[in-house]
Design an enzyme around this catalytic site. Structure first.
Site, mmCIF file in Angstrom:
data_model
loop_
_atom_site.group_PDB
_atom_site.id
_atom_site.type_symbol
_atom_site.label_atom_id
_atom_site.label_comp_id
_atom_site.label_asym_id
_atom_site.label_seq_id
_atom_site.Cartn_x
_atom_site.Cartn_y
_atom_site.Cartn_z
ATOM 1 N N ASP A 99 0.816 -1.206 0.000
ATOM 2 C CA ASP A 99 0.000 0.000 0.000
ATOM 3 C C ASP A 99 0.851 1.258 0.000
ATOM 4 O O ASP A 99 0.603 2.181 -0.765
ATOM 5 C CB ASP A 99 -0.996 0.007 1.172
ATOM 6 C CG ASP A 99 -0.340 -0.142 2.539
ATOM 7 O OD1 ASP A 99 0.883 -0.402 2.624
ATOM 8 O OD2 ASP A 99 -1.060 -0.022 3.543
ATOM 9 N N ASP A 102 7.081 3.791 2.877
ATOM 10 C CA ASP A 102 7.306 4.929 3.765
ATOM 11 C C ASP A 102 8.766 4.912 4.211
ATOM 12 O O ASP A 102 9.650 5.226 3.423
ATOM 13 C CB ASP A 102 6.328 4.821 4.940
ATOM 14 C CG ASP A 102 6.218 6.062 5.786
ATOM 15 O OD1 ASP A 102 7.185 6.830 5.875
ATOM 16 O OD2 ASP A 102 5.160 6.261 6.404
ATOM 17 N N PHE A 151 -0.054 11.872 6.942
ATOM 18 C CA PHE A 151 -0.634 10.576 7.289
ATOM 19 C C PHE A 151 -1.912 10.388 6.480
ATOM 20 O O PHE A 151 -2.858 11.152 6.610
ATOM 21 C CB PHE A 151 -0.928 10.470 8.786
ATOM 22 C CG PHE A 151 -1.135 9.048 9.193
ATOM 23 C CD1 PHE A 151 -0.048 8.242 9.492
ATOM 24 C CD2 PHE A 151 -2.404 8.489 9.214
ATOM 25 C CE1 PHE A 151 -0.226 6.900 9.821
ATOM 26 C CE2 PHE A 151 -2.587 7.159 9.543
ATOM 27 C CZ PHE A 151 -1.501 6.362 9.852
ATOM 28 N N ASP A 158 -4.986 2.555 6.612
ATOM 29 C CA ASP A 158 -5.739 2.755 7.850
ATOM 30 C C ASP A 158 -4.984 3.592 8.874
ATOM 31 O O ASP A 158 -3.790 3.849 8.741
ATOM 32 C CB ASP A 158 -6.044 1.400 8.493
ATOM 33 C CG ASP A 158 -4.823 0.814 9.210
ATOM 34 O OD1 ASP A 158 -4.908 0.556 10.425
ATOM 35 O OD2 ASP A 158 -3.771 0.609 8.558
ATOM 36 N N ARG A 164 -10.113 2.195 6.328
ATOM 37 C CA ARG A 164 -9.702 1.392 5.166
ATOM 38 C C ARG A 164 -10.748 1.432 4.047
ATOM 39 O O ARG A 164 -10.409 1.344 2.882
ATOM 40 C CB ARG A 164 -9.490 -0.068 5.555
ATOM 41 C CG ARG A 164 -8.277 -0.327 6.396
ATOM 42 C CD ARG A 164 -8.055 -1.838 6.543
ATOM 43 N NE ARG A 164 -7.138 -2.165 7.607
ATOM 44 C CZ ARG A 164 -5.818 -2.122 7.514
ATOM 45 N NH1 ARG A 164 -5.253 -1.744 6.383
ATOM 46 N NH2 ARG A 164 -5.063 -2.449 8.535
#
Length: 179
Positions: A99, A102, A151, A158, A164
């Site tokens: 997903d 980071d 974020f 999520d 989600r």
């Protein structure tokens, strides 16, 4: 828009269009092959489903659950495999579907573990790439969007197992996670 979302970063249509483009790129790159797509649960499950349908090849899928976040917003740096692959990957062309890329801690660890299992190749397909936060030397071979250091939630992403199911990707209001 959900009340906890500061603003929408990518709409449903933008996500759909970009996933279709990624699928076409993977289809071209893997022509004549049968890649194994590995979804890193839980955040990538929606992206994985859409990406799988966008690839015009016979593909197989498997799933891993790997965690380095818990209920926080920053990687703990401690990576734990909670669910491993069901089958051998030796000699297979592997695409890790994630997903978000980071800090890179999770994927760096995962790549090391999976390389030891002798796949023919490994590539990373990340829906979201946040290079500002990278602490490990890792990059996505396929990246949906490069995002700012914020974020984000929605489309599988999520915060504390919430948000989600949002059909878009949005920036979560800091007041939600700074409590």
């Amino acid at each position: 828009m959900h009340k906890d979302v500061e603003r929408i970063l990518y709409t449903e249509e933008e996500l759909r269009r970009r996933v279709k483009e990624l699928g076409a790129q993977i289809t071209a790159d893997y022509a004549g092959r049968n890649p194994l797509l590995v979804s890193v649960l839980r955040g990538s499950y929606i992206f994985m489903a859409d990406l799988t349908r966008a690839i015009g090849l016979d593909v197989t899928v498997d799933f891993m659950a790997v965690s380095s976040y818990g209920a926080g917003t920053v990687s703990s740096g401690q990576v734990e495999i909670k669910k491993d692959l069901s089958d051998s990957i030796e000699g297979r062309d592997l695409i890790i579907v994630e997903d978000i890329l980071d800090s890179g801690n999770t994927l760096y660890y995962l790549m090391k573990v999976l390389r030891a299992r002798k796949p023919a190749s490994i590539r990373i397909c990340a829906l979201m790439d946040k290079p500002e936060r990278r602490t490990k030397p890792i990059t996505a071979d396929y990246a949906g969007f490069t995002i700012p250091d914020a974020f984000i939630v929605g489309y599988g992403l999520d915060y504390a197992e919430r948000y989600r199911n949002l059909p878009y990707v949005g920036i979560l209001k800091p007041s939600v996670y700074e409590k």
